[in-house]
Design a protein around this motif. Structure first.
Motif, mmCIF file in Angstrom:
data_model
loop_
_atom_site.group_PDB
_atom_site.id
_atom_site.type_symbol
_atom_site.label_atom_id
_atom_site.label_comp_id
_atom_site.label_asym_id
_atom_site.label_seq_id
_atom_site.Cartn_x
_atom_site.Cartn_y
_atom_site.Cartn_z
ATOM 1 N N LEU A 187 0.951 -7.505 5.452
ATOM 2 C CA LEU A 187 2.121 -6.688 5.477
ATOM 3 C C LEU A 187 3.397 -7.944 5.580
ATOM 4 O O LEU A 187 3.641 -8.407 6.329
ATOM 5 N N HIS A 188 4.337 -7.815 4.317
ATOM 6 C CA HIS A 188 5.618 -8.482 4.370
ATOM 7 C C HIS A 188 6.524 -7.765 4.239
ATOM 8 O O HIS A 188 6.839 -7.084 3.538
ATOM 9 N N ILE A 189 7.218 -7.591 5.571
ATOM 10 C CA ILE A 189 8.388 -6.635 6.015
ATOM 11 C C ILE A 189 9.552 -7.154 6.106
ATOM 12 O O ILE A 189 9.543 -8.438 6.302
ATOM 13 N N HIS A 190 10.304 -6.470 6.274
ATOM 14 C CA HIS A 190 11.979 -7.070 6.776
ATOM 15 C C HIS A 190 11.802 -7.464 8.212
ATOM 16 O O HIS A 190 11.044 -6.832 9.135
ATOM 17 N N GLY A 191 12.446 -8.611 8.425
ATOM 18 C CA GLY A 191 12.175 -9.115 9.711
ATOM 19 C C GLY A 191 13.034 -8.526 11.087
ATOM 20 O O GLY A 191 13.528 -9.384 11.872
ATOM 21 N N GLY A 192 13.672 -7.455 10.892
ATOM 22 C CA GLY A 192 14.386 -6.658 11.914
ATOM 23 C C GLY A 192 13.604 -6.283 13.085
ATOM 24 O O GLY A 192 12.408 -5.740 12.787
ATOM 25 N N GLU A 214 8.882 -3.575 15.258
ATOM 26 C CA GLU A 214 8.270 -2.700 16.318
ATOM 27 C C GLU A 214 7.514 -1.395 15.670
ATOM 28 O O GLU A 214 6.386 -0.875 15.784
ATOM 29 N N GLY A 215 8.482 -0.753 14.525
ATOM 30 C CA GLY A 215 7.705 0.387 13.909
ATOM 31 C C GLY A 215 6.565 0.327 13.396
ATOM 32 O O GLY A 215 5.668 1.141 13.378
ATOM 33 N N VAL A 216 6.224 -0.740 12.579
ATOM 34 C CA VAL A 216 4.940 -0.904 11.931
ATOM 35 C C VAL A 216 3.946 -1.263 12.901
ATOM 36 O O VAL A 216 2.627 -0.992 12.875
ATOM 37 N N LEU A 217 4.118 -2.217 13.803
ATOM 38 C CA LEU A 217 3.116 -2.637 15.010
ATOM 39 C C LEU A 217 2.824 -1.112 15.677
ATOM 40 O O LEU A 217 1.671 -1.110 15.969
ATOM 41 N N ASP A 218 3.732 -0.352 16.081
ATOM 42 C CA ASP A 218 3.493 0.954 16.702
ATOM 43 C C ASP A 218 2.668 1.648 15.957
ATOM 44 O O ASP A 218 1.758 2.357 16.550
ATOM 45 N N ALA A 219 2.729 1.767 14.620
ATOM 46 C CA ALA A 219 2.094 2.535 13.647
ATOM 47 C C ALA A 219 0.725 2.108 13.645
ATOM 48 O O ALA A 219 -0.459 2.786 13.682
ATOM 49 N N LEU A 220 0.459 0.650 13.704
ATOM 50 C CA LEU A 220 -1.055 0.049 13.541
ATOM 51 C C LEU A 220 -1.667 0.451 14.790
ATOM 52 O O LEU A 220 -2.853 0.661 14.870
ATOM 53 N N LEU A 267 8.841 3.555 7.145
ATOM 54 C CA LEU A 267 8.992 2.292 8.067
ATOM 55 C C LEU A 267 9.652 1.327 7.374
ATOM 56 O O LEU A 267 10.593 0.627 8.092
ATOM 57 N N ASP A 268 9.217 1.211 6.342
ATOM 58 C CA ASP A 268 9.951 -0.216 5.425
ATOM 59 C C ASP A 268 9.312 -0.214 4.148
ATOM 60 O O ASP A 268 8.463 0.594 3.576
ATOM 61 N N ASP A 269 10.187 -0.789 3.367
ATOM 62 C CA ASP A 269 9.713 -0.907 1.747
ATOM 63 C C ASP A 269 9.643 -2.528 1.729
ATOM 64 O O ASP A 269 10.552 -3.374 1.858
ATOM 65 N N GLY A 270 8.259 -3.114 1.502
ATOM 66 C CA GLY A 270 8.006 -4.466 1.402
ATOM 67 C C GLY A 270 6.909 -4.813 0.324
ATOM 68 O O GLY A 270 6.789 -4.254 -0.498
ATOM 69 N N LEU A 271 6.182 -5.842 0.890
ATOM 70 C CA LEU A 271 4.939 -6.104 0.124
ATOM 71 C C LEU A 271 3.572 -6.116 0.715
ATOM 72 O O LEU A 271 3.704 -6.331 1.982
ATOM 73 N N VAL A 272 2.519 -6.061 0.063
ATOM 74 C CA VAL A 272 1.362 -6.174 0.729
ATOM 75 C C VAL A 272 0.413 -7.055 0.141
ATOM 76 O O VAL A 272 0.463 -7.133 -1.287
ATOM 77 N N LEU A 273 -0.217 -7.854 0.515
ATOM 78 C CA LEU A 273 -1.342 -8.813 -0.172
ATOM 79 C C LEU A 273 -2.835 -8.184 0.515
ATOM 80 O O LEU A 273 -2.888 -8.086 1.735
ATOM 81 N N TRP A 274 -3.813 -8.287 -0.331
ATOM 82 C CA TRP A 274 -5.116 -7.780 0.089
ATOM 83 C C TRP A 274 -6.204 -9.139 -0.157
ATOM 84 O O TRP A 274 -6.265 -9.591 -1.267
ATOM 85 N N ALA A 295 9.258 -10.884 7.742
ATOM 86 C CA ALA A 295 8.178 -11.006 8.882
ATOM 87 C C ALA A 295 6.760 -10.689 8.217
ATOM 88 O O ALA A 295 6.888 -10.040 7.282
ATOM 89 N N VAL A 296 5.770 -11.234 8.724
ATOM 90 C CA VAL A 296 4.428 -11.179 8.290
ATOM 91 C C VAL A 296 3.476 -10.556 9.526
ATOM 92 O O VAL A 296 3.351 -11.219 10.534
ATOM 93 N N ILE A 297 2.833 -9.625 9.133
ATOM 94 C CA ILE A 297 1.708 -8.910 10.049
ATOM 95 C C ILE A 297 0.642 -9.072 9.285
ATOM 96 O O ILE A 297 0.255 -8.597 8.195
#
Length: 435
Positions: free
Chosen positions: A81-86, A91-97, A59-66, A19-21
């Protein structure tokens, strides 16, 4: 731009591998730091461990682009933020943001709206981006990509530039009548205006090809009861979309099937059988059938090969109609030059599809011409053309100049050069969240 930094899920919701945020705004860099990510090198995918700013939990181990401003889609600082799509990870990353001061969830179309306001794209390109996201066929995607690349923008900007030049010359004639202006300046002004009016007329008279590709063509199947219309609909759609019965008058309403036909979006319509009937419901169905046949871009006139040719169906045949004889499996002798099919066995259906694709392509392809794609474009160009026509017949140069100004404003609304605010909600309201 707004001081708020926005974020949203930019990939499709639901369970997926990735998933991409997207985060955009002045606080995008700080948001990464709060999630435990050092600011990475621009435009380089970097592995990152995202942690909750409050609890410190992973929250997750993924990739980030800037993408630092202004070299980003929105023209602002952007982080992806490229994270796992579960669901739990998302929800964890979106809640943190959501818990970071200065950040808020994006509204529908807000990323693209910011790109427009920061001169990263014009309105025609923004609309093309929405069309690309919604594209269901290759033809729709191809047209959207061409428009997103600036094909319409370049055309409309060129017209506006020519119109501004004509207006400037006319105002020079009005404001400096005693100056030694070139003797042919008036002829050049109105020659340019007439050329522009002709170019816009050609653009408008394109047979609505761009709109047909974007929205899809309508193909109506018409014929007498039990001619096999529903069976043919099912054969073309390759599924049981309509009820098939030997009882005449089974189909009493309009049945639509949306499909990809040779790379083009079409809506195939099954209609009520045409015959004399005292049943008021069946009469209404036939009225709708005739209305659909009249409004359709193409028609299939289906005849039962085992019966005499019915006059009601024959009366609907025109240049946009393909005549088809069904039940070829029951015929001993084939009529000459007829397109024979058997909706029951499938014989001849591929040949019919080939003819339909050829007709659809002829109504959709614009060749080298850049087609207009929306009713908004058509309305603005009609307004511009009318103003140009009025200018050419104006009784005084001052009135002609005002009409040229109105024509310029109409062209400017196409790309967003003038009167922008009234258009923004209309243009961006149908975007999905995260785009």
């Amino acid at each position: 731009m707004s001081a708020a930094t926005i974020f949203a899920l930019a990939s499709a919701p639901g369970r997926a591998g990735i998933a991409v945020i997207r985060v955009s705004g002045v606080g995008a860099g700080e948001a990464l730091r709060r999630l435990g990510c050092p600011l990475p090198a621009p435009r380089k995918a970097t592995r990152a461990r995202f942690v909750d700013p409050v609890s410190g939990d992973l929250l997750d181990d993924g990739l980030v682009l800037w993408f630092p401003a202004p070299h980003s889609f929105t023209g602002e600082d952007v982080a992806e933020l490229h994270i796992h799509g579960g669901r739990a990870v998302m929800e964890g990353v979106l809640d943190a943001l959501s818990g970071i001061a200065g950040l808020r969830p994006a509204e529908a179309g807000e990323f693209t709206r910011r790109a427009f306001l920061n001169d990263k794209l014009d309105l025609t390109q923004a609309e093309a981006l929405a069309d690309l996201v919604d594209a269901e066929t290759r033809a729709q995607a191809k047209q959207a990509l061409r428009q997103m690349g600036g094909a319409l923008k370049e055309l409309y900007d060129d017209w506006r530039h020519r119109l501004v030049q004509a207006l400037a010359h006319l105002e020079a004639v009005i404001d400096f009548p005693d100056e030694d202006l070139p003797p042919d300046v008036a002829d050049k002004i109105w020659g340019d205006v007439r050329e522009l009016e002709t170019a816009i007329t050609r653009h408008l008279d394109d047979g609505a090809r761009g709109e047909r590709v974007r929205e899809g063509l309508r193909i109506a199947i018409v014929g007498a009861p039990n001619a096999g219309k529903s069976s043919l609909l099912n054969a073309l759609a390759r599924r049981d979309a309509a009820i098939v019965s030997e009882i005449p008058g089974t189909t009493r309403d309009v049945i639509d099937v949306h499909m990809d036909l040779g790379g083009y979006a079409v809506t195939l319509t099954d209609t009520a059988g045409l015959r004399e009937s005292g049943d008021v419901i069946e009469q209404e169905g036939m009225r709708r059938a005739r209305a659909q046949a009249k409004d359709a871009d193409l028609r299939i006139a289906l005849f039962d090969g085992t019966r005499a040719r019915d006059a009601a169906t024959a009366a609907l045949i025109d240049a946009d109609t393909i005549e088809v004889i069904n039940k070829s499996d029951l015929l001993k002798a084939a009529p000459p030059h007829a397109l024979l099919i058997s909706a029951k066995t499938g014989a001849g259906v591929d040949a019919l599809i080939a003819q339909l694709v050829e007709r659809v392509r002829a109504k959709s392809d614009s060749g080298a011409v850049v087609p207009l794609t929306r009713a908004r474009h058509r309305a603005a160009l009609e307004e511009c053309r009318a103003a140009l026509a009025r200018a050419g017949n104006a009784p005084a140069p001052e009135l002609a100049a005002e009409d040229l100004r109105l024509a310029g404003r109409a062209l400017g609304r196409l790309t967003g050069r003038v009167d922008v605010e009234e258009l923004l909600d209309v243009v961006f309201r149908d975007f999905c969240i995260g785009k």
